[in-house]
Design a protein around this motif. Sequence first.
Motif, PDB file in Angstrom:
ATOM      1  N   GLY A 303       0.802  -1.217   0.000  1.00  0.00           N
ATOM      2  CA  GLY A 303       0.000   0.000   0.000  1.00  0.00           C
ATOM      3  C   GLY A 303       0.832   1.263   0.000  1.00  0.00           C
ATOM      4  O   GLY A 303       0.349   2.332  -0.365  1.00  0.00           O
ATOM      5  N   ASP A 304       2.116   1.143   0.407  1.00  0.00           N
ATOM      6  CA  ASP A 304       3.021   2.284   0.340  1.00  0.00           C
ATOM      7  C   ASP A 304       3.496   2.489  -1.098  1.00  0.00           C
ATOM      8  O   ASP A 304       3.417   1.585  -1.935  1.00  0.00           O
ATOM      9  CB  ASP A 304       4.256   2.065   1.230  1.00  0.00           C
ATOM     10  N   VAL A 305       4.007   3.671  -1.368  1.00  0.00           N
ATOM     11  CA  VAL A 305       4.697   3.943  -2.618  1.00  0.00           C
ATOM     12  C   VAL A 305       6.149   4.246  -2.291  1.00  0.00           C
ATOM     13  O   VAL A 305       6.443   5.143  -1.495  1.00  0.00           O
ATOM     14  CB  VAL A 305       4.065   5.127  -3.379  1.00  0.00           C
ATOM     15  N   LEU A 306       7.045   3.467  -2.867  1.00  0.00           N
ATOM     16  CA  LEU A 306       8.479   3.664  -2.643  1.00  0.00           C
ATOM     17  C   LEU A 306       8.973   4.835  -3.475  1.00  0.00           C
ATOM     18  O   LEU A 306       8.678   4.927  -4.666  1.00  0.00           O
ATOM     19  CB  LEU A 306       9.226   2.393  -3.017  1.00  0.00           C
ATOM     20  N   HIS A 307       9.718   5.726  -2.835  1.00  0.00           N
ATOM     21  CA  HIS A 307      10.417   6.813  -3.521  1.00  0.00           C
ATOM     22  C   HIS A 307      11.901   6.658  -3.179  1.00  0.00           C
ATOM     23  O   HIS A 307      12.293   6.774  -2.018  1.00  0.00           O
ATOM     24  CB  HIS A 307       9.910   8.176  -3.049  1.00  0.00           C
ATOM     25  N   LEU A 308      12.694   6.375  -4.183  1.00  0.00           N
ATOM     26  CA  LEU A 308      14.133   6.165  -3.988  1.00  0.00           C
ATOM     27  C   LEU A 308      14.889   7.284  -4.685  1.00  0.00           C
ATOM     28  O   LEU A 308      14.744   7.503  -5.887  1.00  0.00           O
ATOM     29  CB  LEU A 308      14.543   4.804  -4.554  1.00  0.00           C
ATOM     30  N   ALA A 309      15.661   8.016  -3.904  1.00  0.00           N
ATOM     31  CA  ALA A 309      16.451   9.128  -4.427  1.00  0.00           C
ATOM     32  C   ALA A 309      17.899   8.938  -4.012  1.00  0.00           C
ATOM     33  O   ALA A 309      18.213   8.223  -3.061  1.00  0.00           O
ATOM     34  CB  ALA A 309      15.913  10.458  -3.900  1.00  0.00           C
ATOM     35  N   GLY A 310      18.789   9.591  -4.738  1.00  0.00           N
ATOM     36  CA  GLY A 310      20.203   9.502  -4.397  1.00  0.00           C
ATOM     37  C   GLY A 310      20.995  10.601  -5.068  1.00  0.00           C
ATOM     38  O   GLY A 310      20.536  11.215  -6.034  1.00  0.00           O
ATOM     39  N   HIS A 311      22.183  10.842  -4.525  1.00  0.00           N
ATOM     40  CA  HIS A 311      23.071  11.822  -5.139  1.00  0.00           C
ATOM     41  C   HIS A 311      24.508  11.364  -4.959  1.00  0.00           C
ATOM     42  O   HIS A 311      24.809  10.520  -4.099  1.00  0.00           O
ATOM     43  CB  HIS A 311      22.879  13.213  -4.531  1.00  0.00           C
ATOM     44  N   ILE A 312      25.389  11.915  -5.794  1.00  0.00           N
ATOM     45  CA  ILE A 312      26.800  11.560  -5.736  1.00  0.00           C
ATOM     46  C   ILE A 312      27.433  12.276  -4.545  1.00  0.00           C
ATOM     47  O   ILE A 312      27.480  13.507  -4.488  1.00  0.00           O
ATOM     48  CB  ILE A 312      27.506  11.930  -7.043  1.00  0.00           C
ATOM     49  N   ALA A 313      27.893  11.493  -3.592  1.00  0.00           N
ATOM     50  CA  ALA A 313      28.490  12.060  -2.383  1.00  0.00           C
ATOM     51  C   ALA A 313      30.001  12.193  -2.493  1.00  0.00           C
ATOM     52  O   ALA A 313      30.631  12.910  -1.711  1.00  0.00           O
ATOM     53  CB  ALA A 313      28.127  11.200  -1.170  1.00  0.00           C
ATOM     54  N   GLY A 314      30.602  11.507  -3.456  1.00  0.00           N
ATOM     55  CA  GLY A 314      32.054  11.589  -3.622  1.00  0.00           C
ATOM     56  C   GLY A 314      32.506  10.602  -4.679  1.00  0.00           C
ATOM     57  O   GLY A 314      31.725   9.787  -5.176  1.00  0.00           O
ATOM     58  N   LYS A 315      33.774  10.692  -5.059  1.00  0.00           N
ATOM     59  CA  LYS A 315      34.347   9.762  -6.031  1.00  0.00           C
ATOM     60  C   LYS A 315      35.832   9.636  -5.768  1.00  0.00           C
ATOM     61  O   LYS A 315      36.475  10.570  -5.284  1.00  0.00           O
ATOM     62  CB  LYS A 315      34.079  10.241  -7.464  1.00  0.00           C
ATOM     63  N   HIS A 316      36.380   8.454  -6.079  1.00  0.00           N
ATOM     64  CA  HIS A 316      37.809   8.254  -5.895  1.00  0.00           C
ATOM     65  C   HIS A 316      38.242   7.076  -6.750  1.00  0.00           C
ATOM     66  O   HIS A 316      37.413   6.342  -7.318  1.00  0.00           O
ATOM     67  CB  HIS A 316      38.153   8.007  -4.418  1.00  0.00           C
TER      68      HIS A 316
END
Length: 351
Positions: A303-316
């Motif tokens: 019954g829930d709706v999933l909302h998945l978000a993300g952002h680039i926090a770093g790179k190496h």
Amino acid sequence: MAGSSLSWTNALVSLPNDLAADEERRLSDLLVESPAVEAPLEVSESLIRHWCEAFDDANPLYLDRPCAQASGFADLVAPPAAVLSTFALGFRYPPPRQPLPRNVHYAVKDVLGFPHAVISAIDAEHATVVEVGERVAISQRLVSVTAWKSTRRGAGRFWTIEQVFRGRNGEIVARQRMTAFGYGRVRKAEVAPASRADDGLGGPPPAAPRQPVDRCWEDATEGDPLPPLTMPITPTRCVYVASATRDFGVQHSVASAQTPAGKPFVNTPFLLGIAGRFLTDWGGPASRVRRVRLAMKENLYAGDVLHLAGHIAGKHVSGGRGLVEIELSIQNAHAEVTHGIADLELPMRRG
């Protein structure tokens, strides 16, 4: 195919000093890593496709054999989270003639007398992929148990276990650490023996998959968001996910008074799997999920709706590999239910 080295160091084992003598003795036996036991199920195309149906995952490495072979693999590739669940579990029926290998999570639950336990955090790290026809072997051990804690669920203890997944030549292909919280303990005489399992999709069709685009490490910019992912968590999807992950706990597939909301909720392999899909949807088939660390705050119910978000926090760059660190947030309509950090390897242009 050669994999990256895993970054973990051996954790120090830890038991609290408030255990009863019998509890300490039985838990001490679990601190020793078990022998590696080969999973009875080898990686198969049919179960990979079943997984992709449950997650609407269109990664061509999982579904398109010519594409996988053109990418340097001998056959189709298993989704990373499926290696830790679908292809790591024993058969449920018919009951095995020989005793099942110990399951440390349920053994700890039994020793401490907790009728309920939930996974609160998971850390999964992948060294290399597993292909159709391969079979993993799994060893496990208890890492730590805490003293009594008070939480919103009640009083109980946290414990952490580690599982190691090995390939055909004994090489480590993945490792997983799970932290669980046991609660609801009553007087010892009233506690029913803990069991190995709690035996007791729907919505609009998914959008057509986008043409995958392989991103390069050089193009990733710190702070950039990833395209968000929205998915209705219908009762039918809960059933699909329980089947695809081979999780037969009724709390994940049927409306049940055993859950606080009286509705099924998705399991931990779903959270790992949907995070993996989110990452490779953005990174493309040439990207590799190397590590996912999730902290679960609330359940995600039918019954829930999933909302998945993300952002680039770093790179190496590590060992010549271009890694992008991505911060993840899974929310329902009201609040964040899971927060995480993932390491995704992207191909590099130079060299």
